[in-house]
Design an enzyme around this catalytic site. Structure first.
Site, PDB file in Angstrom:
ATOM      1  N   CYS A 122       0.736  -1.098  -0.088  1.00 44.69           N
ATOM      2  CA  CYS A 122       0.039  -0.023  -0.109  1.00 44.69           C
ATOM      3  C   CYS A 122       1.138   1.206   0.006  1.00 44.69           C
ATOM      4  CB  CYS A 122      -0.975   0.075   1.262  1.00 44.69           C
ATOM      5  SG  CYS A 122      -1.959  -1.601   1.296  1.00 44.69           S
ATOM      6  N   HIS A 263      -3.890   6.728   2.919  1.00 40.30           N
ATOM      7  CA  HIS A 263      -4.190   5.323   2.589  1.00 40.30           C
ATOM      8  C   HIS A 263      -5.642   4.832   2.849  1.00 40.30           C
ATOM      9  CE1 HIS A 263      -4.043   1.458   1.212  1.00 40.30           C
ATOM     10  NE2 HIS A 263      -3.886   0.872   2.252  1.00 40.30           N
ATOM     11  N   ASN A 293      -9.980  -1.158   0.020  1.00 47.22           N
ATOM     12  CA  ASN A 293      -8.671  -0.839   0.011  1.00 47.22           C
ATOM     13  C   ASN A 293      -7.952  -1.399  -1.447  1.00 47.22           C
ATOM     14  OD1 ASN A 293      -5.750  -0.978   0.453  1.00 47.22           O
ATOM     15  ND2 ASN A 293      -6.172  -2.189   2.168  1.00 47.22           N
TER      16      ASN A 293
HETATM   17  N1  ACO Z   1     -17.969 -10.003   8.834  1.00 49.36           N
HETATM   18  C1  ACO Z   1     -18.426 -10.361  10.065  1.00 49.36           C
HETATM   19  N2  ACO Z   1     -17.494 -10.538  11.278  1.00 49.36           N
HETATM   20  C2  ACO Z   1     -16.012 -10.692  10.794  1.00 49.36           C
HETATM   21  C3  ACO Z   1     -15.727 -10.536   9.510  1.00 49.36           C
HETATM   22  C4  ACO Z   1     -16.787 -10.250   8.421  1.00 49.36           C
HETATM   23  N3  ACO Z   1     -16.305  -9.623   7.401  1.00 49.36           N
HETATM   24  N4  ACO Z   1     -14.599 -10.614   9.516  1.00 49.36           N
HETATM   25  C5  ACO Z   1     -13.943 -10.790  10.758  1.00 49.36           C
HETATM   26  N5  ACO Z   1     -15.157 -11.093  11.522  1.00 49.36           N
HETATM   27  C6  ACO Z   1     -15.234 -11.469  12.867  1.00 49.36           C
HETATM   28  C7  ACO Z   1     -14.093 -12.130  13.299  1.00 49.36           C
HETATM   29  O1  ACO Z   1     -13.983 -13.451  13.063  1.00 49.36           O
HETATM   30  C8  ACO Z   1     -13.890 -11.942  14.731  1.00 49.36           C
HETATM   31  O2  ACO Z   1     -14.834 -12.520  15.499  1.00 49.36           O
HETATM   32  P1  ACO Z   1     -14.578 -13.504  16.716  1.00 49.36           P
HETATM   33  O3  ACO Z   1     -14.379 -12.287  17.779  1.00 49.36           O
HETATM   34  O4  ACO Z   1     -15.804 -14.388  16.984  1.00 49.36           O
HETATM   35  O5  ACO Z   1     -13.208 -14.187  16.612  1.00 49.36           O
HETATM   36  C9  ACO Z   1     -14.524 -10.361  14.916  1.00 49.36           C
HETATM   37  O6  ACO Z   1     -15.171 -10.085  13.616  1.00 49.36           O
HETATM   38  C10 ACO Z   1     -13.561  -9.384  15.227  1.00 49.36           C
HETATM   39  O7  ACO Z   1     -12.619  -9.309  14.399  1.00 49.36           O
HETATM   40  P2  ACO Z   1     -11.313  -8.526  14.406  1.00 49.36           P
HETATM   41  O8  ACO Z   1     -10.174  -8.852  13.548  1.00 49.36           O
HETATM   42  O9  ACO Z   1     -10.961  -8.193  15.725  1.00 49.36           O
HETATM   43  O10 ACO Z   1     -12.249  -7.166  13.544  1.00 49.36           O
HETATM   44  P3  ACO Z   1     -11.483  -5.773  13.720  1.00 49.36           P
HETATM   45  O11 ACO Z   1     -12.270  -4.797  14.635  1.00 49.36           O
HETATM   46  O12 ACO Z   1      -9.742  -5.475  14.014  1.00 49.36           O
HETATM   47  O13 ACO Z   1     -11.625  -5.383  12.131  1.00 49.36           O
HETATM   48  C11 ACO Z   1     -10.271  -5.523  10.157  1.00 49.36           C
HETATM   49  C12 ACO Z   1     -11.007  -6.462  11.351  1.00 49.36           C
HETATM   50  C13 ACO Z   1     -11.261  -4.419   9.571  1.00 49.36           C
HETATM   51  C14 ACO Z   1      -9.415  -6.209   9.109  1.00 49.36           C
HETATM   52  C15 ACO Z   1      -9.225  -4.484  10.954  1.00 49.36           C
HETATM   53  O14 ACO Z   1      -8.448  -5.061  11.803  1.00 49.36           O
HETATM   54  C16 ACO Z   1      -8.072  -3.778   9.690  1.00 49.36           C
HETATM   55  O15 ACO Z   1      -8.582  -2.652   9.203  1.00 49.36           O
HETATM   56  N6  ACO Z   1      -6.993  -3.927  10.077  1.00 49.36           N
HETATM   57  C17 ACO Z   1      -5.927  -3.055   9.180  1.00 49.36           C
HETATM   58  C18 ACO Z   1      -6.030  -3.318   7.796  1.00 49.36           C
HETATM   59  C19 ACO Z   1      -4.986  -2.622   6.921  1.00 49.36           C
HETATM   60  O16 ACO Z   1      -4.786  -1.558   7.256  1.00 49.36           O
HETATM   61  N7  ACO Z   1      -4.419  -3.100   6.080  1.00 49.36           N
HETATM   62  C20 ACO Z   1      -3.508  -2.191   5.390  1.00 49.36           C
HETATM   63  C21 ACO Z   1      -2.519  -2.804   4.491  1.00 49.36           C
HETATM   64  S1  ACO Z   1      -3.276  -3.713   3.222  1.00 49.36           S
HETATM   65  C22 ACO Z   1      -1.765  -3.978   2.311  1.00 49.36           C
HETATM   66  O17 ACO Z   1      -0.880  -3.850   2.274  1.00 49.36           O
HETATM   67  C23 ACO Z   1      -2.328  -4.948   1.026  1.00 49.36           C
END
Ligand code: ACO
Length: 336
Positions: A122, A263, A293
């Site tokens: 990214c 980003h 993204n």
């Molecule tokens: N729908 C419903 N539930 C979901 C989904 C979904 N699509 N995805 C995950 N869950 C569930 C998980 O299984 C978890 O369930 P559990 O508590 O029973 O285990 C729960 O939701 C919470 O999951 P978390 O991972 O804690 O959710 P979080 O609030 O952290 O959000 C997210 C996840 C959106 C991926 C976030 O962590 C994020 O944005 N991370 C950074 C991503 C990023 O910035 N990437 C940049 C670089 S990308 C690149 O370089 C190509």
């Protein structure tokens, strides 16, 4: 790990044109509800994303890149045959070799240009900007076309709800030229890498360390794998530090920044960064609700949209900041 770019007496460099291209097909959160166990409410509240674009069958990363590049060249009033350098930032190349930039050179008819790719996830567009800026600043080139382009839909595991809801396809481009009067110019930039965190976000298969074979073909190893929560924490810290670095090196304060173009991964990440920098939300450009993204393309597409919507005026100070797999991060302070 961090490499600062000092303000110098070298030839200043400015952005002469921007362009972007998004594929026509829209995949909404409601469409995803039919593919995996998720909901529009979960995706919107956790990320801010409402829909993303998906490239057509047969439409490759170089096609997206070429369409964005044509618009940037047109705005910069530079003919393809006069382009001297093409850098494509991508993690979803048309082929492992040759570089996607070579396909773009051919599609544009820019046969006088040196062309190669950079892979910094990214952060890639800002890595490309730094390279192009340096080559122009030292007199090696008089213009450069930099492009962030991704067809992430080809590298997403469509049965993994943790990742498939996050990504989209698209491309953005910019043309860099010497700033003759020194007015509008890239004031400062900053790149960083932490190779200790490669496991947090990667495409584990399909490379030399884990080729795809008949035995592992059903394991979806050539798709994005991410430890989202960990990446989130690193993203906030690294982008905050990178932003401060670019602002300070440009001899500015956060209050001088007219527009932040971050980003576009997650609205909560962006909110956390600008809160910590004490930059008002009105001064932040966000389009992730439409595109998700798009990795290396995200900052480039947002820059072009902000430019074409008149959100950036001559003399404005803008801050570009990105973070991605590697881990990598990058920032640039620009006077428009
Ligand atoms: N729908 C419903 N539930 C979901 C989904 C979904 N699509 N995805 C995950 N869950 C569930 C998980 O299984 C978890 O369930 P559990 O508590 O029973 O285990 C729960 O939701 C919470 O999951 P978390 O991972 O804690 O959710 P979080 O609030 O952290 O959000 C997210 C996840 C959106 C991926 C976030 O962590 C994020 O944005 N991370 C950074 C991503 C990023 O910035 N990437 C940049 C670089 S990308 C690149 O370089 C190509």
């Amino acid at each position: 790990m961090d490499q600062a770019d000092h303000a110098s007496t070298l030839q200043p460099v400015r952005i002469a044109g921007t362009g972007s291209y998004l594929p026509e097909k829209i995949l909404t959160n409601h469409d995803l509800e039919k593919l995996v166990e998720t909901s529009d409410e979960w995706i919107t509240s956790r990320t801010g994303i409402k829909e993303r674009r998906i490239a057509a069958d047969g439409e490759s990363t170089s096609d997206l890149a070429t369409n964005a590049a044509r618009k940037a060249l047109e705005q910069a009033d530079i003919a393809p045959e006069d382009v001297q350098l093409i850098i494509v930032a991508t993690i979803t190349p048309d082929t492992l070799t040759p570089a996607t930039a070579c396909y773009v050179q051919e599609k544009l008819g820019a046969h006088g240009a040196v062309a190669f790719d950079v892979s910094a996830a990214c952060s890639g567009f800002l890595y490309a900007m730094e390279l192009a800026k340096s080559l122009i600043a030292t007199g090696g080139r008089t213009n450069a076309l930099i492009i962030g382009a991704e067809k992430l839909s080809a590298f997403v595991n469509w049965s993994d709800r943790n990742t498939c809801v996050l990504f989209g396809d698209g491309a953005g481009a910019a043309v860099l030229v010497p700033s003759e009067n020194g007015g509008g110019r890239i004031l400062s930039s900053h790149l960083g890498t932490d190779g200790r965190q490669t496991e947090l976000l990667n495409i584990p298969g399909g490379g030399s360390c884990c080729p795809i074979t008949i035995e592992n073909a059903d394991q979806q190893l050539a798709t994005l794998a991410m430890q989202g929560r960990e990446v989130f924490k690193h993203a906030v810290n690294a982008m905050k530090r990178a932003s401060e670095h670019a602002i300070e090196t440009a001899h500015l304060t956060a209050g001088d920044i007219d527009l932040v173009i971050p980003h576009q991964a997650n609205l909560r990440i962006i909110d956390a960064i600008v809160d910590r920098l004490e930059i008002p939300k009105d001064n932040v450009f966000i389009n992730l609700e439409k595109y998700g993204n798009t990795s290396a393309a995200a900052v480039a597409i947002a820059l072009d949209e902000a430019n074409r919507q008149g959100r950036i005026k001559s003399g404005d100070h803008i801050l570009l900041v990105a973070f991605g797999a590697g881990l990598t991060w990058a920032s640039a302070a620009i006077k428009w």
